[in-house]
Design a protein around this motif. Structure first.
Motif, PDB file in Angstrom:
ATOM      1  N   THR A  16     -35.365 -34.075 -82.570  1.00 15.17           N
ATOM      2  CA  THR A  16     -35.456 -34.745 -83.884  1.00 15.17           C
ATOM      3  C   THR A  16     -35.955 -36.178 -83.721  1.00 15.17           C
ATOM      4  O   THR A  16     -35.502 -37.074 -84.428  1.00 15.17           O
ATOM      5  N   ASP A  53     -40.526 -36.542 -87.002  1.00 17.16           N
ATOM      6  CA  ASP A  53     -40.524 -35.863 -88.299  1.00 17.16           C
ATOM      7  C   ASP A  53     -40.519 -34.346 -88.185  1.00 17.16           C
ATOM      8  O   ASP A  53     -40.781 -33.651 -89.163  1.00 17.16           O
ATOM      9  N   ASP A  54     -40.230 -33.827 -86.992  1.00 17.85           N
ATOM     10  CA  ASP A  54     -40.095 -32.379 -86.816  1.00 17.85           C
ATOM     11  C   ASP A  54     -38.690 -32.060 -86.322  1.00 17.85           C
ATOM     12  O   ASP A  54     -38.218 -32.676 -85.353  1.00 17.85           O
ATOM     13  N   GLY A 109     -36.717 -29.417 -84.410  1.00 20.22           N
ATOM     14  CA  GLY A 109     -37.000 -28.267 -83.556  1.00 20.22           C
ATOM     15  C   GLY A 109     -35.802 -27.866 -82.721  1.00 20.22           C
ATOM     16  O   GLY A 109     -34.972 -28.699 -82.344  1.00 20.22           O
ATOM     17  N   LEU A 117     -38.642 -24.173 -85.908  1.00 22.85           N
ATOM     18  CA  LEU A 117     -39.175 -25.509 -86.169  1.00 22.85           C
ATOM     19  C   LEU A 117     -39.308 -25.721 -87.666  1.00 22.85           C
ATOM     20  O   LEU A 117     -39.827 -24.864 -88.379  1.00 22.85           O
ATOM     21  N   HIS A 118     -38.813 -26.873 -88.129  1.00 25.88           N
ATOM     22  CA  HIS A 118     -39.037 -27.268 -89.521  1.00 25.88           C
ATOM     23  C   HIS A 118     -39.919 -28.514 -89.499  1.00 25.88           C
ATOM     24  O   HIS A 118     -39.547 -29.552 -88.938  1.00 25.88           O
ATOM     25  N   CYS A 119     -41.121 -28.395 -90.082  1.00 27.35           N
ATOM     26  CA  CYS A 119     -42.080 -29.496 -90.092  1.00 27.35           C
ATOM     27  C   CYS A 119     -42.025 -30.227 -91.433  1.00 27.35           C
ATOM     28  O   CYS A 119     -42.020 -29.591 -92.490  1.00 27.35           O
ATOM     29  N   GLN A 120     -42.002 -31.556 -91.366  1.00 30.75           N
ATOM     30  CA  GLN A 120     -41.919 -32.385 -92.574  1.00 30.75           C
ATOM     31  C   GLN A 120     -43.296 -32.886 -93.030  1.00 30.75           C
ATOM     32  O   GLN A 120     -43.383 -33.731 -93.918  1.00 30.75           O
ATOM     33  N   LYS A 121     -44.361 -32.365 -92.433  1.00 33.56           N
ATOM     34  CA  LYS A 121     -45.702 -32.916 -92.635  1.00 33.56           C
ATOM     35  C   LYS A 121     -46.070 -33.092 -94.105  1.00 33.56           C
ATOM     36  O   LYS A 121     -46.564 -34.149 -94.514  1.00 33.56           O
ATOM     37  N   HIS A 134     -34.004 -34.129 -91.699  1.00 35.52           N
ATOM     38  CA  HIS A 134     -33.367 -33.630 -90.467  1.00 35.52           C
ATOM     39  C   HIS A 134     -31.947 -33.158 -90.775  1.00 35.52           C
ATOM     40  O   HIS A 134     -31.538 -32.077 -90.331  1.00 35.52           O
ATOM     41  N   THR A 178     -47.515 -30.606 -79.680  1.00 30.13           N
ATOM     42  CA  THR A 178     -46.801 -31.360 -80.709  1.00 30.13           C
ATOM     43  C   THR A 178     -45.299 -31.226 -80.458  1.00 30.13           C
ATOM     44  O   THR A 178     -44.854 -30.428 -79.621  1.00 30.13           O
ATOM     45  N   ASN A 226     -41.524 -30.203 -80.397  1.00 33.58           N
ATOM     46  CA  ASN A 226     -40.904 -28.886 -80.548  1.00 33.58           C
ATOM     47  C   ASN A 226     -39.627 -28.814 -79.730  1.00 33.58           C
ATOM     48  O   ASN A 226     -39.386 -29.647 -78.846  1.00 33.58           O
TER      49      ASN A 226
END
Length: 422
Positions: free
Chosen positions: A41, A44-45, A47, A62-66, A84, A354, A356
């Protein structure tokens, strides 16, 4: 992927994980495979992943905040922190569920504690410590950049030492990996990172409004438009040409790009926020300048390492990782440099470049096997937003004052040809 496919994938992975454990038990070996849960954490990801001690990834999520941050025009730390908090429990549960693993089966829990955004790091650390204390598991604090550097050892057979270039939105580092948790720092960015710089230029060009780029992150948008742009329409002075070291600088390049954009807006009679007709040419020129700057500093690092016998000229390896390593123009330029200097060239697959959870779990496995930094008491554990990687020998590099030969014309032609869109 639809819900049926997801369900089938989970069943297959769960069955595979169970088979791995049962087959290990059937073999009668004393050694039982050790499992590490990795939690990431740092930015911004969110994982998480479970990896075993022979490198099998049993489960990951994985949760991406993009999308959220794209709309905001950049990462807002308090927003990242809240996202997060909202997602970490589900991400960890999914990684464990897909792997068919319970927390009781884990040998340890590994978590990024440095460097990164303070508010983001805090969420991962607090959640991990709660798990560690509840289930009485060893804790392995992870350096985010060490994890990026060692990811290649999960996907390729590579022995220490090797030269590693870490390129991301937050970092730009050249180092020699001599062992797990044993690094020599050759150079790093003295201001901003290349990913951050490309994102800022993309925002100044308003690429979110470009029909081809509305859903792309800044760096991806620059790379996409550069493919059909003419870089020779703009020439940007390369940074730090007078300094014979391995440090990087990208803020001056950003300023030059901004000046060029302002000048073109005046010439075209448009306001900031409107799309320039020459936007693809500017993107191509900026990307090329970033690539050549990175290539030249990496070239010096290669020469320094061979000259000082830090790496053997017979089997030297250059590893490139981090989010910006996914940029194909930069990657192909570095590949050409490595080939010209008889270095093997390795990159983890793009999804592991990236941020993870897999890289954190794998770093945990590496440390567990080496007996490094495995804690049975978490008293006094803190996150560190800023943390150097390894022993800094950048002054030695500067003292050697190695003149990098001008990139040979044939090498540059090769780089340009390899990046030419057919």
């Amino acid at each position: 992927m639809n819900s049926v496919a997801k369900s089938l994938l989970k069943s297959v992975k769960r069955g595979r994980a169970a088979w791995l454990r049962s087959s290990s038990a059937r073999s009668g070996k004393q050694h039982l495979r050790k499992l590490v849960l990795g939690i990431e954490t740092s930015c911004d990801d969110t994982g998480a992943a479970v990896v075993d001690d022979v490198g099998n990834v049993l489960g990951e999520a994985l949760h991406c905040q993009k999308e959220v941050h794209l709309q905001a025009g950049g990462i807002i730390p308090v927003v990242a922190q809240q996202l997060h908090r909202e997602n970490i429990e589900q991400v960890v549960k999914e990684a464990l569920s897909v792997g068919g693993v319970s927390v009781h089966e884990l040998a340890a829990i590994a978590t990024t504690v440095k460097p990164g955004l303070a508010l983001s790091l805090g969420v991962g650390l607090q959640y991990s410590l709660n798990l560690v204390n509840k289930y009485q598991k060893p804790f392995i604090p992870i350096h985010h950049m060490e994890a990026h550097a060692l990811t290649v050892r999960l996907t390729h057979h590579v022995e220490f030492p090797f030269l590693v270039l870490l390129l991301s939105g937050g970092h730009c580092i050249l180092a020699v990996a001599q062992g797990v948790s044993d690094f020599l720092l050759l150079g790093q960015s003295i201001d901003i990172a290349p990913g951050d710089m490309l994102d800022k230029v993309a925002r100044r060009l308003s690429l979110r409004k470009h029909p081809e780029c509305h859903s792309m992150a800044g760096g991806k948008a620059i790379e996409h438009l550069a493919q059909t742009g003419d870089r020779q329409q703009h020439t940007f002075r390369l940074p730090m040409q007078q300094y014979r070291n391995c440090d990087f600088s990208f803020s001056g390049l950003q300023n030059l790009a901004n000046k060029a954009i302002i000048q073109k807006e005046k010439e075209e009679g448009i306001q900031e926020g409107e799309i320039l007709s020459c936007v693809k040419d500017i993107a191509a020129a900026v990307q090329h300048a970033v690539a050549v700057h990175i290539i030249e500093r990496t070239y010096r690092a290669m020469l320094f390492c061979i000259k000082n016998s830090i790496l053997s000229s017979k089997n030297a390896t250059l590893v490139v990782s981090g989010g910006v390593a996914s940029n194909q123009y930069i990657r192909k330029g570095l590949q050409t440099l490595a080939d010209a200097n008889d270095f093997a060239f390795l990159c983890p697959p793009p999804r592991l470049c990236t941020d993870n959870g897999v890289m954190i779990a794998w770093n945990g496995i590496e440390r567990l096997r080496a007996g490094l930094g495995v804690l049975h008491s978490t008293d006094g554990i803190r996150y560190e937003p800023k943390a150097p990687l390894g022993i800094d020998i950048s002054k030695r590099v500067e003292e050697d004052s190695i003149k990098v030969p001008k990139l040979k014309k044939d090498m540059m032609v090769s780089i340009l040809k390899s990046n030419l869109v057919k």
